[in-house]
Design a protein around this motif. Structure first.
Motif, PDB file in Angstrom:
ATOM      1  N   SER A  53       1.116  19.069  -3.950  1.00 48.00           N
ATOM      2  CA  SER A  53       0.013  18.135  -3.807  1.00 48.00           C
ATOM      3  C   SER A  53       0.020  17.569  -2.392  1.00 48.00           C
ATOM      4  O   SER A  53       1.070  17.418  -1.764  1.00 48.00           O
ATOM      5  N   SER A  54      -1.184  17.239  -1.902  1.00 47.12           N
ATOM      6  CA  SER A  54      -1.291  16.698  -0.542  1.00 47.12           C
ATOM      7  C   SER A  54      -0.577  15.360  -0.438  1.00 47.12           C
ATOM      8  O   SER A  54      -0.075  14.990   0.626  1.00 47.12           O
ATOM      9  N   VAL A  55      -0.521  14.609  -1.552  1.00 46.88           N
ATOM     10  CA  VAL A  55       0.153  13.307  -1.547  1.00 46.88           C
ATOM     11  C   VAL A  55       1.643  13.491  -1.268  1.00 46.88           C
ATOM     12  O   VAL A  55       2.234  12.803  -0.419  1.00 46.88           O
ATOM     13  N   LYS A  56       2.285  14.436  -1.979  1.00 52.48           N
ATOM     14  CA  LYS A  56       3.707  14.698  -1.757  1.00 52.48           C
ATOM     15  C   LYS A  56       3.943  15.292  -0.376  1.00 52.48           C
ATOM     16  O   LYS A  56       4.903  14.939   0.318  1.00 52.48           O
ATOM     17  N   ALA A  57       3.063  16.209   0.017  1.00 51.55           N
ATOM     18  CA  ALA A  57       3.227  16.851   1.320  1.00 51.55           C
ATOM     19  C   ALA A  57       3.113  15.847   2.457  1.00 51.55           C
ATOM     20  O   ALA A  57       3.738  16.004   3.503  1.00 51.55           O
ATOM     21  N   ALA A  58       2.298  14.802   2.244  1.00 53.67           N
ATOM     22  CA  ALA A  58       2.123  13.786   3.285  1.00 53.67           C
ATOM     23  C   ALA A  58       3.272  12.787   3.308  1.00 53.67           C
ATOM     24  O   ALA A  58       3.329  11.937   4.192  1.00 53.67           O
ATOM     25  N   GLY A  59       4.178  12.888   2.342  1.00 53.35           N
ATOM     26  CA  GLY A  59       5.392  12.072   2.401  1.00 53.35           C
ATOM     27  C   GLY A  59       5.503  10.964   1.383  1.00 53.35           C
ATOM     28  O   GLY A  59       6.539  10.294   1.316  1.00 53.35           O
ATOM     29  N   MET A  60       4.475  10.739   0.538  1.00 48.75           N
ATOM     30  CA  MET A  60       4.587   9.682  -0.460  1.00 48.75           C
ATOM     31  C   MET A  60       5.422  10.181  -1.635  1.00 48.75           C
ATOM     32  O   MET A  60       5.152  11.238  -2.195  1.00 48.75           O
ATOM     33  N   LYS A  61       6.440   9.426  -2.002  1.00 43.11           N
ATOM     34  CA  LYS A  61       7.338   9.823  -3.095  1.00 43.11           C
ATOM     35  C   LYS A  61       6.880   9.255  -4.433  1.00 43.11           C
ATOM     36  O   LYS A  61       6.774   9.976  -5.412  1.00 43.11           O
ATOM     37  N   SER A  62       6.606   7.933  -4.477  1.00 42.75           N
ATOM     38  CA  SER A  62       6.200   7.335  -5.745  1.00 42.75           C
ATOM     39  C   SER A  62       5.536   5.996  -5.521  1.00 42.75           C
ATOM     40  O   SER A  62       5.661   5.381  -4.458  1.00 42.75           O
ATOM     41  N   ILE A  63       4.799   5.551  -6.552  1.00 43.91           N
ATOM     42  CA  ILE A  63       4.233   4.205  -6.581  1.00 43.91           C
ATOM     43  C   ILE A  63       4.783   3.530  -7.829  1.00 43.91           C
ATOM     44  O   ILE A  63       4.493   3.935  -8.951  1.00 43.91           O
ATOM     45  N   LEU A  64       5.608   2.531  -7.616  1.00 38.06           N
ATOM     46  CA  LEU A  64       6.243   1.822  -8.718  1.00 38.06           C
ATOM     47  C   LEU A  64       5.490   0.530  -8.989  1.00 38.06           C
ATOM     48  O   LEU A  64       5.041  -0.146  -8.063  1.00 38.06           O
ATOM     49  N   VAL A  65       5.345   0.214 -10.263  1.00 28.66           N
ATOM     50  CA  VAL A  65       4.592  -0.969 -10.666  1.00 28.66           C
ATOM     51  C   VAL A  65       5.505  -1.931 -11.400  1.00 28.66           C
ATOM     52  O   VAL A  65       6.226  -1.547 -12.325  1.00 28.66           O
ATOM     53  N   SER A  66       5.481  -3.204 -10.988  1.00 23.52           N
ATOM     54  CA  SER A  66       6.229  -4.243 -11.680  1.00 23.52           C
ATOM     55  C   SER A  66       5.353  -5.480 -11.758  1.00 23.52           C
ATOM     56  O   SER A  66       5.049  -6.095 -10.727  1.00 23.52           O
ATOM     57  N   THR A 119      -5.258   4.569  -0.152  1.00 23.78           N
ATOM     58  CA  THR A 119      -5.352   5.543   0.943  1.00 23.78           C
ATOM     59  C   THR A 119      -4.233   5.295   1.941  1.00 23.78           C
ATOM     60  O   THR A 119      -3.877   4.160   2.239  1.00 23.78           O
ATOM     61  N   PHE A 120      -3.680   6.396   2.466  1.00 23.84           N
ATOM     62  CA  PHE A 120      -2.580   6.320   3.421  1.00 23.84           C
ATOM     63  C   PHE A 120      -2.591   7.563   4.284  1.00 23.84           C
ATOM     64  O   PHE A 120      -3.356   8.514   4.024  1.00 23.84           O
ATOM     65  N   SER A 121      -1.746   7.594   5.280  1.00 23.91           N
ATOM     66  CA  SER A 121      -1.609   8.791   6.112  1.00 23.91           C
ATOM     67  C   SER A 121      -0.135   8.998   6.451  1.00 23.91           C
ATOM     68  O   SER A 121       0.667   8.065   6.401  1.00 23.91           O
ATOM     69  N   VAL A 130      -4.309  11.789   9.231  1.00 22.44           N
ATOM     70  CA  VAL A 130      -5.445  12.041   8.346  1.00 22.44           C
ATOM     71  C   VAL A 130      -5.263  11.247   7.056  1.00 22.44           C
ATOM     72  O   VAL A 130      -4.197  11.263   6.440  1.00 22.44           O
ATOM     73  N   GLU A 131      -6.305  10.559   6.614  1.00 30.24           N
ATOM     74  CA  GLU A 131      -6.208   9.731   5.414  1.00 30.24           C
ATOM     75  C   GLU A 131      -6.117  10.585   4.147  1.00 30.24           C
ATOM     76  O   GLU A 131      -6.884  11.531   3.973  1.00 30.24           O
ATOM     77  N   ILE A 132      -5.178  10.224   3.297  1.00 29.77           N
ATOM     78  CA  ILE A 132      -5.000  10.874   1.998  1.00 29.77           C
ATOM     79  C   ILE A 132      -5.262   9.818   0.929  1.00 29.77           C
ATOM     80  O   ILE A 132      -4.844   8.665   1.064  1.00 29.77           O
TER      81      ILE A 132
END
Length: 926
Positions: A53-66, A119-121, A130-132
């Protein structure tokens, strides 16, 4: 104007149905992990090129919610997580964003957050700047819960089981997912090990005999096992132990434990012999105990818990684990210098300008024993292959065939030192590039670019290594003594006392696995423990700071960092063991049987054919040929572990099945097999004709075809020997692929049974109607009860069923089409790999062989409808007539048998619909 090609109504319906199935498969693949999702380490490889996925390829590992906060993490070094941002919701579409990472460690830049999207890059690599866009995990289509995908309604119960309380976040449940994945893969491999050990006893009619492993318990000492009458156990338990002891002795007599490298000592000293038997008993009893833990919901009993029982049973079991690990480590350490003397001498001479001799020895120990190169995050071997493919043509010359392994090992070591010691930052940059790649083709390009840079740096070194690949030089270095103080390795050497007993227990399991299975199991376990370690780090961080006190049965995971490191060691020291010499006669019997000799042949006749008792030069050509090309083949060993030599030979006579398996082997490989196996090959013939000829050869294979082969052959005789080797290799490969893929298919259903047992225990805590129920009485009871709660009071906690009335009604139909006897037998057939065992009995009746799914379910359905005693079973099982009439599996029968899994609709569909199950290719020979 061209005429439109109209589809008939039936064709249109089929096309629409297939489109819906493929869409469902895509949705299931892209969904976030459900509590009962399949494990990350499936045994089947994707059909298409792997894409990230482009999200993983761009470096985002996870979004944790608390609660009302989100914590965004990126990929750091290795598998580590970098806390990047804290996002606090202020209003409906208003969020405060606080950067937690420093500029030096930050990998992503957050641009915007709204109720639906984030959105992030990336700051490096993949489309930098580039915005993902990714979805906001707190967006719930009108639902207020901050945690997504609790479709089974078991989140709270799982949190209570693991942490003793519930949480308003998605952090704890993701932590738990990783532990559940550990239990899934252990369920698969322990089930397969138990089957293989039972199978070594030979084929028996009694199911209880076939599953004698199921009666072994690590709660009994060896003394109780051998003399139960002296214990205070009940008469019933004593009787079961006596039966197990008798079967245990039968297993020892078969000598087939030698296939697992368990060498029975040749000695008249009864103490040594008894010590061996005691260790074997401990190993089998621990395997049996693990199976009880992962195949039945036992977590309420601490002494039977998977992660703690090994520390609570009699110390004699831990003594055996100590012995097995210590023996392996001593062997490795003892053989290191003597076995690597030539290579170390060459390296010291070549690298003396840059490294001290002691440092080279320590680095080479890291490389050979600890295999630290495997922890770099990229493949040293692939880099070397790219270098030689593009630039090092001379190193592929035939003159290096006899020393190629040594030459490549030395080249790989130089590359390892480069990244491990000299250019660490360059190695880390390479890891980042590979992580940001989207496809396999991109990865290949990155390796090619890196190889080009390395070639300029190491060309002369590689030339130097090749120049030393001279037989006389190697011989002289082998004779020379090394002035070497072994104490310099003291800091590198590992001892059994360095490992926790859980890690030692995993090492013990590898005795019963082949190389690919060891790699799959250990790679998955390392990944999961590494993830758990990272979750603990984040949970304990000052920024997140959530409670992470584990309940008593799961305290082991507080040591996840240590266990991750220990499992790396286990992976590096574990290997498929060579068959034991003490079992050679049994192995020769199996080898000759799989080649077509009657399995009732006497031991004396085997000895006569192979001249086992004769001594003399040049008379053991056939014996050595069989040893080298059959017994020492990992594929032969796999077939004996999971099948039966005589039955394999019979199955191989089915050209339709063999043609199907050959169809899965790449065309280029078929061309090579055809050229090497056929005496007068017509290379201009079609691939279909070539496969047909190979299938004919496999069908007609006979031991007589090989009995005159000469091991030390020249000229035409050598050509005939090489052709015979190729034919045997092809035959074993085809049968291995058939059996292996059916074992892999069965693994999917083993996981489903494991999850059913676990989830039933969890649902019992929240559904009063299940409190007095026993799953063994009717495996449909969970799905049935959850459906009834939806229909009666709309009180089902299961959102899969609650939110999809149409599919729930389909599940209810399938539940009604099954019965308790049918589903119990199905469960037992899965647990005991009955399809593999009974393959020969029914595979010949299949009209069309077009998938392993269809083979598996046809044989399974024949096993389910098999009449044990015609005088007692007067009523036909539903679908029996269709099964026999159509000579293929019945789709509705599959759904009925799978109705116990209906409470988890995605899994139920994936296991019941061939197009969904088979969207991945099976194992093929690459």
């Amino acid at each position: 104007m061209a005429k439109k090609n109209k589809m008939k109504p039936r064709e249109l319906r089929e096309a629409q149905k297939k489109a819906r199935q493929l869409k469902a498969a895509e949705i299931n693949n892209n969904a976030a992990p459900a509590i009962a999702a399949m494990p990350a380490a499936e045994v089947i490889a994707p059909a298409a090129e792997k894409k990230k996925s482009s999200v993983k390829a761009a470096g985002m590992k996870s979004i944790l919610v608390s609660e009302n906060k989100m914590y965004i993490t990126s990929f750091g070094k290795g598998n580590s997580a970098v806390l990047e941002y804290e996002v606090d919701k202020v209003d409906n579409d208003d969020y405060n964003k606080t950067q937690l990472s420093s500029k030096g460690s930050s990998n992503i830049e957050l641009h915007g957050v709204n109720e639906v999207n984030i959105t992030f890059s990336s700051k490096h690599g993949f489309e930098s700047g580039v915005e993902i866009s990714t979805s906001n995990p707190t967006h719930r289509s009108g639902e207020s819960s901050p945690v997504r995908w609790d479709m089974l309604g078991l989140k709270s119960e799982l949190e209570k089981r693991f942490f003793g309380k519930t949480f308003d976040d998605n952090i704890h449940i993701q932590f738990i997912y990783n532990i559940l994945d550990i239990e899934k893969i252990l369920a698969v491999y322990v089930t397969n090990i138990v089957y293989a050990l039972n199978n070594m006893l030979g084929v028996k009619d009694s199911e209880s005999y076939d599953d004698f492993m199921g009666y072994l318990s690590a709660r009994n000492t060896y003394k109780v096992f051998t003399h139960p009458d002296k214990s205070n156990l009940s008469d019933k338990v004593k009787g079961n132990i006596k039966k197990s002891f008798s079967t245990f002795n039968d297993l020892l007599k078969t000598k087939r434990l030698g296939y697992f490298g368990l060498e029975e000592p040749k000695t008249k000293d009864t103490r040594v012999s008894q010590a061996y038997k005691k260790r074997v008993y401990h190993m089998l009893a621990i395997v049996g105990q693990i199976r009880q833990c992962v195949f039945h919901d036992k977590s309420s009993k601490l002494h039977e818990d998977l992660y703690s029982f090994i520390n609570n049973i009699d110390p004699e079991y831990r003594d055996t684990l100590d012995y097995l690990v210590e023996e392996r480590l001593k062997s490795i350490n003892k053989d290191f210098i003597e076995g690597n003397k030539v290579n170390i001498s060459l390296l010291i001479d070549m690298m003396k300008d840059d490294y001290e001799a002691d440092d080279i020895i320590r680095l080479y120990y890291d490389f050979i024993v600890l295999k630290s190169q495997k922890n770099l995050g990229f493949s040293i071997k692939k880099l070397r292959e790219k270098m030689l493919d593009e630039y090092g043509f001379r190193f592929k010359d035939k003159q290096y065939d006899s020393v190629r392994s040594k030459m490549y090992k030395l080249m790989d070591f130089l590359l390892f030192c480069n990244y491990y010691r000299n250019d660490v930052a360059v190695g880390e940059a390479l890891v980042r590039k590979l992580r940001f790649s989207m496809t396999d083709d991109e990865k290949e390009g990155i390796y090619a670019d890196e190889a080009e840079k390395l070639w300029g740096k190491f060309r002369n070194d590689f030339e130097n290594i090749a120049d030393h690949m001279n037989g006389d030089v190697i011989k002289e270095l082998g004779k020379a003594d090394m002035d070497f103080d072994e104490k310099i390795l003291d800091s590198e050497k590992k001892n059994a006392s360095d490992l926790l007993y859980f890690s030692k227990m995993i090492y013990m399991l590898t005795y019963f696995l082949d190389g690919k299975e060891i790699n799959d199991l250990l790679t998955t376990l390392i990944s999961k423990f590494d993830n758990i370690k990272e979750f603990l780090k984040i949970m304990k961080s000052s920024a997140v700071d959530v409670e992470c006190e584990l309940t008593a049965g799961y305290k082991l995971f507080n040591d996840s960092q240590r266990i991750t490191n220990e499992l790396f060691i286990v992976k590096n020291i574990a290997s498929m063991r060579k068959p034991a010499a003490s079992a050679k006669l049994t192995m020769f019997r199996d080898a000759l049987t799989i080649l077509g000799i009657d399995d009732k042949i006497t031991d004396d006749r085997i000895s006569e054919i192979l001249k086992l008792k004769e001594k003399g030069k040049g008379i053991h050509g056939l014996r050595n040929f069989i040893t080298n090309n059959v017994i020492e083949s990992s594929r032969f060993v796999y077939l004996i572990k999971y099948a039966n030599a005589q039955k394999i030979r019979e199955v191989a006579k089915n050209e339709k099945v063999v043609m199907f398996v050959l169809g899965g082997i790449p065309d280029t490989q078929i061309e090579r097999y055809y050229k090497s196996c056929v005496e007068f090959p017509d290379m201009n013939s079609s691939l279909e004709a070539k496969r047909s000829e190979l299938a004919r050869m496999i069908k007609n294979i006979r031991f007589d075809d090989f009995k005159n082969v000469k091991q030390q052959a020249k000229g035409r005789e050598n050509v005939a020997k090489e052709r015979a080797k190729a034919v045997i290799g092809l035959y074993l490969t085809v049968m291995y692929l058939l059996v292996k893929n059916l074992v892999n298919v069965n693994a999917r259903y083993v996981i489903a049974i494991h999850c059913l047992e676990r989830d039933f225990g969890l649902y019992k805590e929240i559904i009063p109607e299940l409190a007095s129920k026993n799953l063994k009485n009717d495996y449909r009871i969970l799905s049935q009860t959850l459906c009834e709660l939806c229909d009666d009071r709309d009180e089902s906690p299961n959102l899969f069923l609650k939110k999809n009335k149409r599919l729930r009604k389909c599940v209810e139909v399938d539940i009604n089409n099954a019965d308790s006897i049918m589903t119990r037998k199905y469960r037992n057939c899965i647990a005991h790999l009955t399809v593999v065992r009974e393959l020969k009995e029914y595979i010949g009746d299949i009209r069309t062989v077009d998938s392993y799914f269809s083979i598996y379910h046809y044989v399974m359905q024949r096993c389910i409808t098999k009449r044990e005693d015609d005088t007692k079973q007067e009523e036909k099982i539903k679908y029996e007539d269709d099964l026999l009439k159509n000579h293929g599996y019945t789709k509705d029968f599959v759904k009925a048998l799978n109705s116990p899994f209906g409470y988890n609709i995605p899994r139920f569909k994936n296991l019941s619909i061939e197009q969904l199950f088979d969207r991945n290719e099976y194992l093929t020979e690459k």
